[in-house]
Design an enzyme around this catalytic site. Structure first.
Site: not given
Length: 643
Positions: A2, A53, A364, A291, A75
């Site tokens: 958040c 969540i 990681g 990616i 948060n």
């Protein structure tokens, strides 16, 4: 995950401007696109943007206790919230939700400021206790979640998850901090607790800030620090077994979510280890994403696919065009202050890719700092051996001369360049390590800065950041630089990069390798188990051999690199010249413009590789343009500050 923000009146219980608070909250909408909330009472205003969540229907914030005397905006994720909920219920506390947010409220009621010691997770939160007239701010131990704050001239304190929330307040002074400018051009980021603005700060990792009405100054307090002290943890095989057990537990507690969950998979050791653990703990195939790059020199896609195939993950990959220049301006708005890690570009794209399929991912991050995986550690230890043979009185003149006259191999990685190595050897160990991590070395920074800027620095150099932390660091050369990276590079660069890039897309990233009990256990490992036979992450890799191939574990580290030198001599050629030698940087008065022009000419001609310096200047220019568009930077105000 958040976004939080708030306003607190330190002087008296004056009304809070709800419209300003709402604007501060809404500018962080990307952090919490699922909803928002505001709580205002005399002297205090708390606001929240929600990314749902856990407990999707009842976890709205700001959230209070039963009688509305304690409020929280928060948060993060508290992974042991169910255990804490059971303990607090046994102590008589009544819960209305099944979310971790309410645990913070009751933990404050039960333990006060010591509540942070009970939380296992990543967090930044603010608690308002009306009975005690107290505002309590806290940030997690490793700095996974950010928290900014500033004291305004009118006696109000403002805070937020991102600097843009503070900048939105019309009364925040916008003068640049000269020391932060020096830090930025040395490190490529601005370490805690500074920000680019003189009157705004970051709450450092493992710190809290308690504020009461009438307080005259702000005094953050440290409640936790990483400890790197070798302990007797057993035989090598016992250590490997314990490592896997503790690592799997750290991964397992991060699999709790009421929304789709996945993992980043680069094909490197750390992300592959996380995916391997997730696959063994999950009934369904793990969702993974990676990616790839069009240039094979930078592409790790085949290693990611190897791990994905072994564990049968639901793998999704995309290729990033390395001419992805449109992100340069966008990143300035994402990071709010100058930030020169070019891997922010592919990180932004992999977060964009992941968010198309999941709402939470595991990463990681932290493995290199925790288990000594960076190649610079190897070279630092080599340099230390030389320092042990020759005293400083001999090294300074010998290697100083060699460093000055030996031609610099610009085509080689920085740590292999002879001039850089000689210059590092001419220094004491701390200065040598600073020289190895500096984006722009001391000599060049001093030439880049104008006489006015040098006067404002009053002799301050960014190496002081490391010296300040080194007072608490271990004496062992490897443990010392690990500690320094855990205090600076990890929160200032790595975690900042991932937090902003992920939250720009409303994506939560969880970091099992930075589970603090795991970090505390790993801190007890002898350096011999971290670095051996010129191999970093020694025991971590040994423990992972049943789960990952040697090709994954022992291949050369690549990272998320982008070909800056080629960009600047090719498609970005004119942009570089216009930005670095242009009006925006000139009007700051911070730079010697002839030196900037010389830098650009030398690089574009191919005579020298100044890509790191040019990228830092390009991102500083992008920050200034973004700031001026938002009227967040006073170009005419003095940027001076005492060292």
């Amino acid at each position: 995950m958040c976004g939080i923000t708030g306003i607190f009146d330190l002087h008296e219980r004056r009304p809070i401007d709800r419209e300003i608070l709402s604007r501060m909250n809404d500018i962080q909408r990307h952090r919490g696109p699922d909803g928002g909330g505001i709580h205002v009472e005399p002297g205090i205003g708390l606001a929240h943007r929600r990314l749902s969540i856990i407990d999707l229907s009842l976890g709205r914030q700001p959230l209070s206790n039963e009688d509305g005397t304690v409020w929280v905006t928060y948060n993060g994720e508290i992974y042991n919230f169910k255990e804490l909920m059971a303990e607090l219920s046994h102590r008589g506390h009544v819960f209305r939700t099944q979310c971790d947010t309410e645990v913070i409220v009751h933990a404050w009621e039960e333990w006060g400021e010591k509540c942070v010691h009970h939380f296992r997770g990543m967090f930044a939160f603010a608690i308002w206790d009306r009975k005690q007239e107290t505002l309590f701010l806290a940030r997690d131990r490793l700095g996974i979640k950010p928290l900014y704050y500033a004291l305004l001239p009118n006696g109000q304190l403002i805070f937020g998850s991102e600097l843009k929330a503070l900048i939105t307040h019309p009364h925040l002074p916008r003068q640049l901090d000269s020391l932060a400018v020096e830090d930025y051009f040395a490190f490529g980021y601005i370490p805690d607790p500074r920000t680019i603005f003189r009157y705004a700060n970051k709450l450092a990792p493992g710190h809290t800030l308690t504020l009461r009405c009438g307080a005259s100054k702000l005094e953050p307090r440290q409640y936790w620090d990483v400890t790197l002290e070798p302990q007797a943890l057993g035989s090598e095989s016992a250590i490997e077994e314990t490592l896997i057990e503790k690592f799997r537990e750290a991964v397992n507690i991060r699999l709790v979510a009421d929304v789709p969950l996945g993992a980043f998979l680069s094909g490197g050791v750390d992300s592959s280890a996380v995916v391997a653990a997730m696959a063994q703990l999950s009934n369904d195939p793990v969702r993974t994403c990676s990616i790839g790059f069009s240039d094979p020199a930078f592409d790790e896609a085949r290693y990611a696919e190897q791990v994905a195939h072994r564990y049968g993950t639901n793998h999704h990959s995309a290729q990033v065009d390395q001419d992805d220049f449109e992100l340069i301006n966008r990143l300035a708005g994402v990071y709010d202050e100058p930030y020169a890690d070019s891997s922010a570009m592919p990180t932004y794209r992999v977060c964009e890719l992941a968010r198309q399929r999941v709402k939470v991912v595991l990463s990681g991050d932290g493995g290199d700092e925790l288990f000594a995986g960076y190649r610079r550690y190897r070279w630092h230890l080599h340099e230390q051996r030389v320092r042990g043979i020759l005293p400083l009185s001999m090294r300074q003149p010998l290697f100083g001369i060699l460093g000055h006259y030996y031609p610099k191999l610009d085509w080689a990685p920085r740590i292999f360049r002879a001039k850089t190595t000689f210059q590092a050897l001419a220094r004491d160990p701390l200065e040598g390590y600073f020289h190895s991590v500096a984006v722009i070395p001391n000599e060049l920074r001093h030439r880049l800065f104008s006489q006015r800027m040098r006067q404002e620095l009053q002799g301050y150099e960014a190496s002081q950041v490391l010296r300040n932390h080194a007072r608490q660091a271990p004496d062992h050369p490897l443990l010392q630089v690990q500690y320094l990276d855990l205090k600076t590079y990890l929160p200032g660069d790595i975690l900042t990069k991932v937090d902003r890039a992920s939250m720009a897309h409303g994506l939560e990233v969880r970091v099992p390798l930075l589970d603090h009990p795991f970090v505390e256990w790993a801190g007890g490992l002898s350096p011999h188990f971290k670095y051996r036979s010129r191999e970093g992450k020694y025991v971590f890799k040994r423990a992972l051999r049943p789960y990952l191939s040697d090709e994954i574990l022992y291949r050369r580290k690549m990272g998320f690199a982008v070909p800056l030198a080629a960009w600047f001599r090719g498609p970005l050629r004119e942009r570089v010249r216009t930005a670095v030698t242009g009006q925006i940087l000139a009007e700051t008065g911070l730079f010697e413009m002839p030196i900037l022009r010389h830098l650009v000419d030398q690089h574009l001609s191919g005579l020298r590789d100044y890509s790191a310096s040019i990228w830092s200047l390009l991102m500083f220019d992008a920050f200034l343009r973004q700031a001026m568009e938002g009227e967040s930077y006073d170009r005419n105000a003095s940027s001076s500050i005492s060292a």
